[in-house]
Design a protein around this motif. Structure first.
Motif, PDB file in Angstrom:
ATOM      1  N   ASP A  38       0.814  -1.211   0.000  1.00  0.00           N
ATOM      2  CA  ASP A  38       0.000   0.000   0.000  1.00  0.00           C
ATOM      3  C   ASP A  38       0.847   1.260   0.000  1.00  0.00           C
ATOM      4  O   ASP A  38       0.430   2.296  -0.523  1.00  0.00           O
ATOM      5  CB  ASP A  38      -0.930  -0.004   1.225  1.00  0.00           C
ATOM      6  CG  ASP A  38      -2.026   1.031   1.119  1.00  0.00           C
ATOM      7  OD1 ASP A  38      -2.701   1.064   0.068  1.00  0.00           O
ATOM      8  OD2 ASP A  38      -2.211   1.807   2.062  1.00  0.00           O
ATOM      9  N   LEU A  42       0.662   3.410  -5.243  1.00  0.00           N
ATOM     10  CA  LEU A  42       0.071   4.546  -5.948  1.00  0.00           C
ATOM     11  C   LEU A  42       1.091   5.421  -6.672  1.00  0.00           C
ATOM     12  O   LEU A  42       0.698   6.328  -7.416  1.00  0.00           O
ATOM     13  CB  LEU A  42      -0.718   5.422  -4.967  1.00  0.00           C
ATOM     14  CG  LEU A  42      -2.073   4.889  -4.499  1.00  0.00           C
ATOM     15  CD1 LEU A  42      -2.762   5.900  -3.610  1.00  0.00           C
ATOM     16  CD2 LEU A  42      -2.960   4.543  -5.674  1.00  0.00           C
ATOM     17  N   VAL A  63      -1.673  13.405  -2.484  1.00  0.00           N
ATOM     18  CA  VAL A  63      -2.092  12.002  -2.473  1.00  0.00           C
ATOM     19  C   VAL A  63      -1.052  11.164  -1.735  1.00  0.00           C
ATOM     20  O   VAL A  63      -1.394  10.245  -0.975  1.00  0.00           O
ATOM     21  CB  VAL A  63      -2.290  11.482  -3.909  1.00  0.00           C
ATOM     22  CG1 VAL A  63      -2.636   9.997  -3.906  1.00  0.00           C
ATOM     23  CG2 VAL A  63      -3.375  12.284  -4.620  1.00  0.00           C
ATOM     24  N   ALA A  64       0.227  11.460  -1.952  1.00  0.00           N
ATOM     25  CA  ALA A  64       1.298  10.757  -1.254  1.00  0.00           C
ATOM     26  C   ALA A  64       1.618  11.399   0.091  1.00  0.00           C
ATOM     27  O   ALA A  64       1.850  10.710   1.083  1.00  0.00           O
ATOM     28  CB  ALA A  64       2.548  10.716  -2.125  1.00  0.00           C
ATOM     29  N   PHE A  67      -0.701  10.613   3.104  1.00  0.00           N
ATOM     30  CA  PHE A  67      -0.430   9.278   3.641  1.00  0.00           C
ATOM     31  C   PHE A  67       0.849   9.277   4.469  1.00  0.00           C
ATOM     32  O   PHE A  67       0.881   8.754   5.595  1.00  0.00           O
ATOM     33  CB  PHE A  67      -0.314   8.288   2.481  1.00  0.00           C
ATOM     34  CG  PHE A  67       0.018   6.881   2.904  1.00  0.00           C
ATOM     35  CD1 PHE A  67      -0.978   5.972   3.198  1.00  0.00           C
ATOM     36  CD2 PHE A  67       1.339   6.462   3.017  1.00  0.00           C
ATOM     37  CE1 PHE A  67      -0.686   4.672   3.589  1.00  0.00           C
ATOM     38  CE2 PHE A  67       1.655   5.168   3.407  1.00  0.00           C
ATOM     39  CZ  PHE A  67       0.642   4.273   3.695  1.00  0.00           C
ATOM     40  N   SER A 102      -9.618   2.096   1.857  1.00  0.00           N
ATOM     41  CA  SER A 102      -9.262   1.661   0.504  1.00  0.00           C
ATOM     42  C   SER A 102     -10.501   1.596  -0.391  1.00  0.00           C
ATOM     43  O   SER A 102     -10.443   1.977  -1.565  1.00  0.00           O
ATOM     44  CB  SER A 102      -8.580   0.289   0.561  1.00  0.00           C
ATOM     45  OG  SER A 102      -7.377   0.351   1.295  1.00  0.00           O
ATOM     46  N   GLY A 105     -11.367   5.160  -1.208  1.00  0.00           N
ATOM     47  CA  GLY A 105     -10.447   5.714  -2.193  1.00  0.00           C
ATOM     48  C   GLY A 105     -10.707   5.168  -3.585  1.00  0.00           C
ATOM     49  O   GLY A 105     -10.658   5.904  -4.572  1.00  0.00           O
ATOM     50  N   ARG A 118      -6.803   8.763   1.886  1.00  0.00           N
ATOM     51  CA  ARG A 118      -5.355   8.596   2.076  1.00  0.00           C
ATOM     52  C   ARG A 118      -4.949   8.910   3.511  1.00  0.00           C
ATOM     53  O   ARG A 118      -4.059   8.256   4.079  1.00  0.00           O
ATOM     54  CB  ARG A 118      -4.587   9.482   1.109  1.00  0.00           C
ATOM     55  CG  ARG A 118      -4.625   8.997  -0.311  1.00  0.00           C
ATOM     56  CD  ARG A 118      -3.980   7.628  -0.449  1.00  0.00           C
ATOM     57  NE  ARG A 118      -2.537   7.710  -0.580  1.00  0.00           N
ATOM     58  CZ  ARG A 118      -1.711   6.673  -0.474  1.00  0.00           C
ATOM     59  NH1 ARG A 118      -2.180   5.475  -0.193  1.00  0.00           N
ATOM     60  NH2 ARG A 118      -0.419   6.830  -0.619  1.00  0.00           N
ATOM     61  N   GLN A 121      -5.913   5.866   5.415  1.00  0.00           N
ATOM     62  CA  GLN A 121      -4.956   4.788   5.146  1.00  0.00           C
ATOM     63  C   GLN A 121      -3.654   5.010   5.919  1.00  0.00           C
ATOM     64  O   GLN A 121      -3.066   4.059   6.443  1.00  0.00           O
ATOM     65  CB  GLN A 121      -4.661   4.700   3.648  1.00  0.00           C
ATOM     66  CG  GLN A 121      -5.745   4.034   2.833  1.00  0.00           C
ATOM     67  CD  GLN A 121      -5.314   3.849   1.379  1.00  0.00           C
ATOM     68  OE1 GLN A 121      -4.680   4.720   0.790  1.00  0.00           O
ATOM     69  NE2 GLN A 121      -5.654   2.707   0.808  1.00  0.00           N
ATOM     70  N   GLY A 122      -3.191   6.261   5.983  1.00  0.00           N
ATOM     71  CA  GLY A 122      -1.966   6.553   6.722  1.00  0.00           C
ATOM     72  C   GLY A 122      -2.119   6.282   8.207  1.00  0.00           C
ATOM     73  O   GLY A 122      -1.223   5.714   8.842  1.00  0.00           O
ATOM     74  N   PHE A 181      -6.335   0.936  -5.085  1.00  0.00           N
ATOM     75  CA  PHE A 181      -7.000   1.021  -3.783  1.00  0.00           C
ATOM     76  C   PHE A 181      -7.782  -0.265  -3.488  1.00  0.00           C
ATOM     77  O   PHE A 181      -7.660  -0.856  -2.414  1.00  0.00           O
ATOM     78  CB  PHE A 181      -7.978   2.204  -3.755  1.00  0.00           C
ATOM     79  CG  PHE A 181      -7.351   3.548  -3.563  1.00  0.00           C
ATOM     80  CD1 PHE A 181      -7.085   4.029  -2.298  1.00  0.00           C
ATOM     81  CD2 PHE A 181      -7.025   4.337  -4.649  1.00  0.00           C
ATOM     82  CE1 PHE A 181      -6.519   5.269  -2.106  1.00  0.00           C
ATOM     83  CE2 PHE A 181      -6.456   5.590  -4.482  1.00  0.00           C
ATOM     84  CZ  PHE A 181      -6.201   6.059  -3.201  1.00  0.00           C
TER      85      PHE A 181
END
Length: 491
Positions: A38, A42, A63-64, A67, A102, A105, A118, A121-122, A181
């Motif tokens: 994960d 992405l 987006v990165a 997370f 997920s 997303g 995100r 998810q983080g 995702f």
């Protein structure tokens, strides 16, 4: 007791896992593999996400970044909370959150929902990673069985990073970025169906109070550092917000240390931080993740911008690195049993340093892949020997009720190392290349920016950064040899 030398009988033991232990190990390893996938899945999909959902170029990095901020900033806090309220509870709850995030997303209609997913998810990764590692270390007794479990965990974790990059490209090309995702959902559901029946809960007999000042200062401090690093990777190290984030983060981490010295029930007892195995072991783990993850970035840059490889071909080339890390994860517990953790840390570091330094001789033709592939395989073996040695070092010698703390610190070193490696090496490569066309700054989130730079300039920048990378690996070797040698491992 010393963790740097295995018990005398360890070399002669052939540890075997019982039936139930195999199931526990499989469940935990699958979860850790999914978390690693994960993290990187992405990266290749970012341009497609931006085009489909209407992200601006400036906003796409979030987006990165969203997370990374949560995954690194909250890891230590959630690791300690798992010690207090139960690691199984934290582990299952965070996997449920990861599955739901997920799904959200994958179905996101616009940028706002995707960013919220995100963030979730983080947070799930920050909670599940230390909880899963703590359940792993407390499920297997200190010694060969735990070393074997940590070796397999390290191998699959590293393989997950590589698999994520490859899988992200394949899913995006063949199906849609949304499957980067959605692929998490069935895995999370499967783990949640099996884990409650096979994993035992672990919680303290008496629940202590939560150190709120410590939790707040360390979380905000890590958020500041990670935000500063990601801003620096996108906009340069002199950018005001990058400097502000780094400075504020550093100040808050100092505040955290001062708070912990005076707290009645600290989030992280200072006596633990003063243990050489904990302090220096985490420094070595940080260096291991800084060097290997940033090397992936540099070699991606080299293959795409100097050799002209497409993204998917470059990603597939890292399958060799993944094979090396899996090999290192299998060999590490055997090497520790026959020698010592310090010997594995030093030997693995030397192996990684030598085959990182070999990459200085890369050229500007595809024939250089004949050098790159075996060097990344053997360097991957060395890096995984260091990572497993680091995990064994920092989790040995602490009681079970502090394993969440130990794995939280280790996970923090991992996440911060992954986050800071790319902007540091990107800045070095940019400076060496002369800052052509705005340089090559920009981490994996921002993509490769230096399109106008010549292939030769990029090659020079990459090889310069590779040299620094090898020097950092050698620094880790020196630290291990000096501060973790037998007789100095414990204070």
């Amino acid at each position: 007791m010393s963790t740097t030398k295995s018990p005398p009988t360890a070399a002669h033991e052939a540890p075997r896992l019982a039936g139930r232990s195999k199931v526990v190990l499989a469940v935990l390893l699958i979860a850790q593999f999914m978390l690693a996938v994960d993290f990187s899945i992405l990266n290749v999909a970012l341009p497609a996400i931006g085009d489909d959902l209407g992200f601006s170029l400036a906003d796409l990095q979030w987006v990165a970044t969203a997370f990374a901020l949560c995954a690194a900033g909250f890891t230590l806090f959630f690791g300690r909370i798992g010690d207090l309220i139960g690691r199984k509870r934290i582990f299952l709850g965070s996997l449920a959150l990861l599955g739901a995030a997920s799904l959200a997303g994958g179905l996101a209609p616009g940028p706002e929902v995707l960013i919220v997913a995100r963030v979730a998810q983080g947070l799930a990764t920050a909670a599940a990673t230390p909880a899963g590692l703590a359940l792993l270390t407390t499920s297997f007794p200190e010694g060969p069985l735990r070393q074997k479990a940590l070796g397999l965990n390290g191998a699959l974790m590293s393989a997950g990073f590589t698999a994520g990059a490859v899988l992200g490209g394949v899913l995006t090309d063949l199906l849609s970025w949304r499957w980067a995702f959605l692929v998490n959902v069935p895995v999370a559901v499967a783990v949640l169906l099996v884990a409650p029946a096979v994993i035992a809960e672990s919680r303290p007999a008496a629940r202590p109070t939560v150190d709120l000042p410590g939790a707040l200062s360390v979380t905000l401090g890590l958020l500041g550092v990670v935000y500063g690093l990601t801003r620096a990777g996108e906009h340069g190290w002199a950018e005001p917000l990058a400097l502000t984030g780094l400075l504020a983060g550093a100040v808050l981490l100092v505040v955290f240390y001062l708070v912990e010295r005076r707290a009645a029930q600290p989030l992280v007892p200072v006596r633990v931080l003063r243990k050489p195995t904990v302090a220096w072991g985490n420094v070595l783990g940080l260096l291991a993740f800084v060097t290997e993850t940033s090397l992936v970035y540099l070699l991606t840059l080299y293959m795409q911008k100097t050799l002209g490889f497409p993204a998917l071909a470059a990603g597939l080339a890292f399958g060799v690195l993944g094979a090396g890390t899996v090999t290192g994860g299998v060999l590490a517990p055997k090497a520790i049993a026959r020698t010592s953790t310090t010997a594995v840390l030093v030997g693995g570091g030397l192996l990684q340093a030598v085959f990182t330094a070999v990459l200085i001789f890369l050229g500007d033709t595809p024939a250089s892949m004949g050098l790159l592939l075996p060097a990344t395989f053997l360097g991957g073996v060395g890096n995984m020997l260091v990572i497993v040695g680091f995990m064994v070092t920092v989790t040995t010698g602490l009681p079970d009720h502090e394993q969440g703390l130990a794995t939280g610190l280790a996970s923090m070193s991992q996440q911060v190392g992954i986050t800071m490696g790319t902007p540091i090496m990107s800045a070095i490569a940019t400076a060496a290349a002369g800052g052509m066309a705005g340089g090559m700054a920009g981490g994996m989130a921002g993509g490769m920016a230096g399109r106008a730079a010549s292939a030769g300039a990029i090659l020079h920048g990459v090889t310069t950064a590779v040299t620094v990378n090898a020097v950092l690996v050698l620094l880790g070797v020196l630290l291990a040899a000096v501060f973790l040698r037998r007789g100095r491992a414990y204070a």
